[in-house]
Design a protein around this motif. Structure first.
Motif, PDB file in Angstrom:
ATOM      1  N   PHE A 174     -24.831   9.417  37.809  1.00 52.51           N
ATOM      2  CA  PHE A 174     -25.710   8.810  36.816  1.00 52.51           C
ATOM      3  C   PHE A 174     -26.589   7.773  37.493  1.00 52.51           C
ATOM      4  O   PHE A 174     -26.298   7.292  38.596  1.00 52.51           O
ATOM      5  CB  PHE A 174     -24.917   8.173  35.671  1.00 52.51           C
ATOM      6  CG  PHE A 174     -24.155   6.930  36.073  1.00 52.51           C
ATOM      7  CD1 PHE A 174     -24.707   5.672  35.878  1.00 52.51           C
ATOM      8  CD2 PHE A 174     -22.892   7.025  36.631  1.00 52.51           C
ATOM      9  CE1 PHE A 174     -24.011   4.528  36.240  1.00 52.51           C
ATOM     10  CE2 PHE A 174     -22.179   5.883  37.008  1.00 52.51           C
ATOM     11  CZ  PHE A 174     -22.745   4.632  36.806  1.00 52.51           C
ATOM     12  N   GLY A 175     -27.685   7.455  36.834  1.00 53.97           N
ATOM     13  CA  GLY A 175     -28.626   6.475  37.355  1.00 53.97           C
ATOM     14  C   GLY A 175     -29.842   6.424  36.460  1.00 53.97           C
ATOM     15  O   GLY A 175     -29.912   7.127  35.436  1.00 53.97           O
ATOM     16  N   PRO A 176     -30.835   5.612  36.819  1.00 52.23           N
ATOM     17  CA  PRO A 176     -32.044   5.497  35.987  1.00 52.23           C
ATOM     18  C   PRO A 176     -32.708   6.856  35.772  1.00 52.23           C
ATOM     19  O   PRO A 176     -32.943   7.599  36.719  1.00 52.23           O
ATOM     20  CB  PRO A 176     -32.945   4.565  36.812  1.00 52.23           C
ATOM     21  CG  PRO A 176     -31.992   3.782  37.668  1.00 52.23           C
ATOM     22  CD  PRO A 176     -30.875   4.728  38.001  1.00 52.23           C
ATOM     23  N   GLY A 177     -32.979   7.181  34.511  1.00 53.55           N
ATOM     24  CA  GLY A 177     -33.651   8.433  34.201  1.00 53.55           C
ATOM     25  C   GLY A 177     -32.793   9.669  34.341  1.00 53.55           C
ATOM     26  O   GLY A 177     -33.315  10.787  34.380  1.00 53.55           O
ATOM     27  N   ASP A 178     -31.472   9.498  34.411  1.00 55.52           N
ATOM     28  CA  ASP A 178     -30.618  10.671  34.607  1.00 55.52           C
ATOM     29  C   ASP A 178     -30.530  11.517  33.341  1.00 55.52           C
ATOM     30  O   ASP A 178     -31.021  11.145  32.284  1.00 55.52           O
ATOM     31  CB  ASP A 178     -29.210  10.253  35.065  1.00 55.52           C
ATOM     32  CG  ASP A 178     -28.450   9.487  33.980  1.00 55.52           C
ATOM     33  OD1 ASP A 178     -28.319  10.022  32.861  1.00 55.52           O
ATOM     34  OD2 ASP A 178     -27.969   8.378  34.249  1.00 55.52           O
ATOM     35  N   SER A 179     -29.884  12.665  33.470  1.00 56.59           N
ATOM     36  CA  SER A 179     -29.683  13.539  32.315  1.00 56.59           C
ATOM     37  C   SER A 179     -28.210  13.539  31.912  1.00 56.59           C
ATOM     38  O   SER A 179     -27.721  14.495  31.321  1.00 56.59           O
ATOM     39  CB  SER A 179     -30.140  14.969  32.633  1.00 56.59           C
ATOM     40  OG  SER A 179     -29.429  15.481  33.742  1.00 56.59           O
ATOM     41  N   PHE A 180     -27.498  12.454  32.237  1.00 58.16           N
ATOM     42  CA  PHE A 180     -26.076  12.341  31.914  1.00 58.16           C
ATOM     43  C   PHE A 180     -25.911  11.464  30.670  1.00 58.16           C
ATOM     44  O   PHE A 180     -25.879  11.956  29.547  1.00 58.16           O
ATOM     45  CB  PHE A 180     -25.332  11.772  33.114  1.00 58.16           C
ATOM     46  CG  PHE A 180     -23.870  11.507  32.878  1.00 58.16           C
ATOM     47  CD1 PHE A 180     -23.034  12.512  32.412  1.00 58.16           C
ATOM     48  CD2 PHE A 180     -23.328  10.266  33.130  1.00 58.16           C
ATOM     49  CE1 PHE A 180     -21.679  12.267  32.203  1.00 58.16           C
ATOM     50  CE2 PHE A 180     -21.979  10.008  32.936  1.00 58.16           C
ATOM     51  CZ  PHE A 180     -21.164  11.006  32.466  1.00 58.16           C
ATOM     52  N   LEU A 181     -25.881  10.143  30.842  1.00 61.20           N
ATOM     53  CA  LEU A 181     -25.779   9.267  29.673  1.00 61.20           C
ATOM     54  C   LEU A 181     -27.008   9.391  28.784  1.00 61.20           C
ATOM     55  O   LEU A 181     -26.910   9.368  27.555  1.00 61.20           O
ATOM     56  CB  LEU A 181     -25.602   7.818  30.131  1.00 61.20           C
ATOM     57  CG  LEU A 181     -24.253   7.454  30.747  1.00 61.20           C
ATOM     58  CD1 LEU A 181     -24.255   6.005  31.184  1.00 61.20           C
ATOM     59  CD2 LEU A 181     -23.112   7.707  29.772  1.00 61.20           C
ATOM     60  N   ASN A 182     -28.178   9.532  29.404  1.00 61.92           N
ATOM     61  CA  ASN A 182     -29.397   9.615  28.611  1.00 61.92           C
ATOM     62  C   ASN A 182     -29.437  10.878  27.748  1.00 61.92           C
ATOM     63  O   ASN A 182     -30.018  10.891  26.666  1.00 61.92           O
ATOM     64  CB  ASN A 182     -30.628   9.578  29.530  1.00 61.92           C
ATOM     65  CG  ASN A 182     -30.840   8.193  30.118  1.00 61.92           C
ATOM     66  OD1 ASN A 182     -30.737   7.202  29.422  1.00 61.92           O
ATOM     67  ND2 ASN A 182     -31.115   8.128  31.401  1.00 61.92           N
TER      68      ASN A 182
END
Length: 215
Positions: free
Chosen positions: A102-110
């Motif tokens: 995960f990280g900025p702009g990811d498709s996991f939490l977002n």
């Protein structure tokens, strides 16, 4: 799909190659997309590395990848690892097996935050209490930088994940907080989780899928 010659042109001669290509979902359901993106592309990378004189390869795989894994995704990653381990002795390598990154702009939490925004009242989350051990993308990069030149990491498979898990329910709550939502989660049974994942297989963008449930 890149040709071997195209990959060879992208590789620095007699230096290190980094292979990070991966997909979470495929078009269709037969595993062919995963094999092309993970296994066959890795085969091409190895051929190009031999031609270009690349002596070291860093490969980003996936946690629990194995040739006998329960999903097409993990099997294709496991087959790619097998190709690397059986490659020429002239190639030094390190395989990284990160958990979900995960990280900025990811498709996991977002991705889950987007689902909660679209379904603001009740979202039955498949396998709600399943523990995830996500890893921050910068931590994976740091691990790769430490292993650039081999040493103790030479011809090793390294797992990269957090020591404390993030439960799927907590992940949903974090996503909801990011969008100012407080949805009600409903725990599902294993059979209902599989049914939900199969339905999501046909949702545009596949927010999650049967491949993820199999992991």
């Amino acid at each position: 799909m890149c040709t071997t010659s195209a990959i060879e042109r992208a590789l620095p001669r007699k230096r290190r190659g980094d292979h990070l290509v991966g997909i979470l979902n495929e078009r269709g359901f037969g595993g062919g997309g995963f094999r092309r993106a993970h296994t066959e592309l890795t085969r091409g990378v190895l051929q190009a590395a031999r031609s270009a004189g690349v002596s070291r390869l860093l490969q980003v795989s996936a946690l629990k990848a194995a040739v006998d894994a329960p999903s097409y995704y993990l099997r294709s990653k496991g087959d790619a690892e097998h190709l690397i381990r059986e490659s020429s002795a002239a190639l030094d390598w390190t395989i990284f097996q990160p958990s979900v990154m995960f990280g900025p702009g990811d498709s996991f939490l977002n991705r889950f935050a987007g689902l909660l925004a679209a379904i603001p009242w009740v979202f039955p989350l498949a396998k709600r209490m399943r523990a995830f051990k996500p890893v921050f993308v910068d931590d994976v990069i740091e691990a790769m930088l430490r292993c650039l030149h081999g040493g103790a990491a030479s011809r090793q498979t390294l797992r990269t994940r957090r020591s404390s898990g993030l439960l799927a329910g907590a992940k949903s709550s974090l996503g909801g907080q990011a969008h100012g939502a407080a949805p009600l989660d409903h725990r599902t049974t294993r059979s209902l989780a599989r049914m939900q994942a199969l339905i999501m297989d046909f949702v545009p963008g596949r927010p999650f899928s049967s491949t993820i449930i199999a992991r």
